[in-house]
Scaffold this motif. Structure first.
Motif, PDB file in Angstrom:
ATOM      1  N   GLY A 119       4.894 -12.353 -22.628  1.00  0.00           N
ATOM      2  CA  GLY A 119       4.569 -11.231 -23.502  1.00  0.00           C
ATOM      3  C   GLY A 119       5.458 -11.094 -24.716  1.00  0.00           C
ATOM      4  N   SER A 129       3.671 -17.469 -20.098  1.00  0.00           N
ATOM      5  CA  SER A 129       2.691 -16.480 -20.568  1.00  0.00           C
ATOM      6  C   SER A 129       2.022 -15.828 -19.375  1.00  0.00           C
ATOM      7  CB  SER A 129       1.656 -17.146 -21.472  1.00  0.00           C
ATOM      8  OG  SER A 129       0.963 -18.161 -20.798  1.00  0.00           O
ATOM      9  N   PRO A 130       1.802 -14.504 -19.483  1.00  0.00           N
ATOM     10  CA  PRO A 130       1.206 -13.791 -18.368  1.00  0.00           C
ATOM     11  C   PRO A 130      -0.240 -14.226 -18.144  1.00  0.00           C
ATOM     12  CG  PRO A 130       1.381 -12.379 -20.301  1.00  0.00           C
ATOM     13  CD  PRO A 130       2.063 -13.664 -20.644  1.00  0.00           C
ATOM     14  N   LEU A 131      -0.602 -14.400 -16.885  1.00  0.00           N
ATOM     15  CA  LEU A 131      -2.006 -14.656 -16.554  1.00  0.00           C
ATOM     16  C   LEU A 131      -2.724 -13.330 -16.378  1.00  0.00           C
ATOM     17  CD1 LEU A 131      -2.111 -17.695 -14.128  1.00  0.00           C
ATOM     18  CD2 LEU A 131      -2.579 -17.580 -16.559  1.00  0.00           C
ATOM     19  N   GLY A 183      -3.625 -15.635 -21.784  1.00  0.00           N
ATOM     20  CA  GLY A 183      -3.958 -14.990 -20.528  1.00  0.00           C
ATOM     21  C   GLY A 183      -4.561 -15.896 -19.481  1.00  0.00           C
ATOM     22  N   ARG A 184      -4.698 -17.168 -19.814  1.00  0.00           N
ATOM     23  CA  ARG A 184      -5.367 -18.121 -18.928  1.00  0.00           C
ATOM     24  C   ARG A 184      -4.410 -19.200 -18.449  1.00  0.00           C
ATOM     25  NH1 ARG A 184     -10.387 -16.168 -17.438  1.00  0.00           N
ATOM     26  NH2 ARG A 184     -11.106 -14.840 -19.136  1.00  0.00           N
ATOM     27  N   HIS A 242      -0.383 -24.064 -26.235  1.00  0.00           N
ATOM     28  CA  HIS A 242      -0.134 -23.001 -25.241  1.00  0.00           C
ATOM     29  C   HIS A 242       0.028 -21.697 -26.012  1.00  0.00           C
ATOM     30  CE1 HIS A 242       2.456 -21.469 -21.598  1.00  0.00           C
ATOM     31  NE2 HIS A 242       1.521 -20.628 -21.946  1.00  0.00           N
ATOM     32  N   ALA A 243      -0.942 -20.819 -25.869  1.00  0.00           N
ATOM     33  CA  ALA A 243      -0.905 -19.524 -26.567  1.00  0.00           C
ATOM     34  C   ALA A 243      -0.748 -18.417 -25.549  1.00  0.00           C
ATOM     35  CB  ALA A 243      -2.197 -19.319 -27.363  1.00  0.00           C
ATOM     36  N   SER A 244       0.141 -17.497 -25.841  1.00  0.00           N
ATOM     37  CA  SER A 244       0.354 -16.380 -24.911  1.00  0.00           C
ATOM     38  C   SER A 244       0.305 -15.069 -25.681  1.00  0.00           C
ATOM     39  CB  SER A 244       1.693 -16.538 -24.196  1.00  0.00           C
ATOM     40  OG  SER A 244       2.757 -16.571 -25.099  1.00  0.00           O
ATOM     41  N   PRO A 245      -0.328 -14.064 -25.063  1.00  0.00           N
ATOM     42  CA  PRO A 245      -0.467 -12.775 -25.741  1.00  0.00           C
ATOM     43  C   PRO A 245       0.894 -12.096 -25.907  1.00  0.00           C
ATOM     44  CG  PRO A 245      -1.229 -12.635 -23.457  1.00  0.00           C
ATOM     45  CD  PRO A 245      -0.896 -14.067 -23.708  1.00  0.00           C
ATOM     46  N   LEU A 246       1.114 -11.523 -27.072  1.00  0.00           N
ATOM     47  CA  LEU A 246       2.320 -10.719 -27.284  1.00  0.00           C
ATOM     48  C   LEU A 246       2.036  -9.288 -26.868  1.00  0.00           C
ATOM     49  CD1 LEU A 246       3.931 -11.862 -30.637  1.00  0.00           C
ATOM     50  CD2 LEU A 246       4.579 -12.399 -28.296  1.00  0.00           C
ATOM     51  N   MET A 247       3.006  -8.696 -26.232  1.00  0.00           N
ATOM     52  CA  MET A 247       2.837  -7.327 -25.746  1.00  0.00           C
ATOM     53  C   MET A 247       3.883  -6.421 -26.361  1.00  0.00           C
ATOM     54  SD  MET A 247       2.244  -8.379 -21.862  1.00  0.00           S
ATOM     55  CE  MET A 247       0.719  -9.163 -21.321  1.00  0.00           C
ATOM     56  N   ALA A 305      -3.639 -24.016 -22.902  1.00  0.00           N
ATOM     57  CA  ALA A 305      -3.642 -22.724 -22.207  1.00  0.00           C
ATOM     58  C   ALA A 305      -3.996 -21.651 -23.224  1.00  0.00           C
ATOM     59  CB  ALA A 305      -2.285 -22.443 -21.573  1.00  0.00           C
ATOM     60  N   THR A 313       1.772 -15.673 -29.358  1.00  0.00           N
ATOM     61  CA  THR A 313       2.733 -16.689 -29.774  1.00  0.00           C
ATOM     62  C   THR A 313       2.254 -18.010 -29.202  1.00  0.00           C
ATOM     63  OG1 THR A 313       5.081 -17.264 -29.901  1.00  0.00           O
ATOM     64  CG2 THR A 313       4.329 -16.373 -27.821  1.00  0.00           C
ATOM     65  N   LEU A 356       2.740 -22.377 -28.809  1.00  0.00           N
ATOM     66  CA  LEU A 356       3.507 -23.627 -28.893  1.00  0.00           C
ATOM     67  C   LEU A 356       2.484 -24.751 -28.984  1.00  0.00           C
ATOM     68  CD1 LEU A 356       6.086 -25.331 -28.588  1.00  0.00           C
ATOM     69  CD2 LEU A 356       5.923 -25.019 -26.123  1.00  0.00           C
TER      70      LEU A 356
END
Lengths: 127, 127
Positions: A45, A123-125, B45-46, B121-126, B42, B103, B105
């Motif tokens: 996050g 990264s959160p699932l 969220g997945r 690899h993408a991850s949601p920012l919170m 990725a 964010t 990579l």
């Protein structure tokens, strides 16, 4: 040194990372991570942190504030491009009574003696 | 070829990826990505998808279902370990009237002619 043996070494380094995380062992993190200014760490996050001093501080804060999480690591798959290698895992985290699941990409670089972490992106699932 | 020039080439490949994403251009993705069975993707969220056929199908589904997102990419930082290189970026996404920030990579490998994507690899920012 064949690829299979290299993959084993990388997976051992990867397990060392999660052991250091579970034990809140900052000294083990010091030894495990590359100490250059290009290392990269994105906690779930969050945006990326860069360089070992900044990354180290984030681990120190996590260990101080959140305590030592329990982590069950599954689905580890390693890709080797010597002297680089990366591992994807599913992290099943239990911290402060709260469970969460993340997917992580961990990158390692061989320094001539051992595999050192150069990137961790978790990264959160969701759902 | 000096490192600065290499970094420029990698950033161009990275921009090519976001252009293909914005245009919903699956053929451009075909050309951009390495087609081997170790490529990794990725989505936010997945969990990770592996191998170009599976990764390609995910892009096809995104383009079919979500339409073409608008993406404003900021904070690009490139690290070169020839023949590998990776870029971290902040993705400001607008898709279906919904905005989000991630964010990412992005990893590329030089195939002797050009830089091809091997991991996203993408991850949601919170908050």
């Amino acid at each position: 040194m064949n690829d299979e043996h290299v993959a084993e070494q990388v997976l051992e380094a990867n397990m060392g990372f999660y052991l250091a995380l579970e034990q809140g062992d900052l000294q083990a993190m010091d030894e495990l991570w590359s100490d250059d200014d290009e290392v990269l760490c994105a906690h779930p996050g969050r945006g990326p942190l860069r360089g070992w001093p900044e990354v180290r501080q984030s681990w120190a804060a996590i260990f101080a504030n959140a305590g030592n999480p329990q982590v069950i690591v599954t689905d580890a798959v390693v890709t080797v491009r010597h002297p680089l290698a990366w591992v994807t895992v599913t992290e099943n985290l239990l911290a402060g009574g709260h469970t969460s699941v993340a997917t992580a990409l961990n990158m390692f670089e061989y320094d001539g003696q051992r595999w050192r972490m150069v990137a961790h992106h978790a990264s959160p699932l969701m759902g």
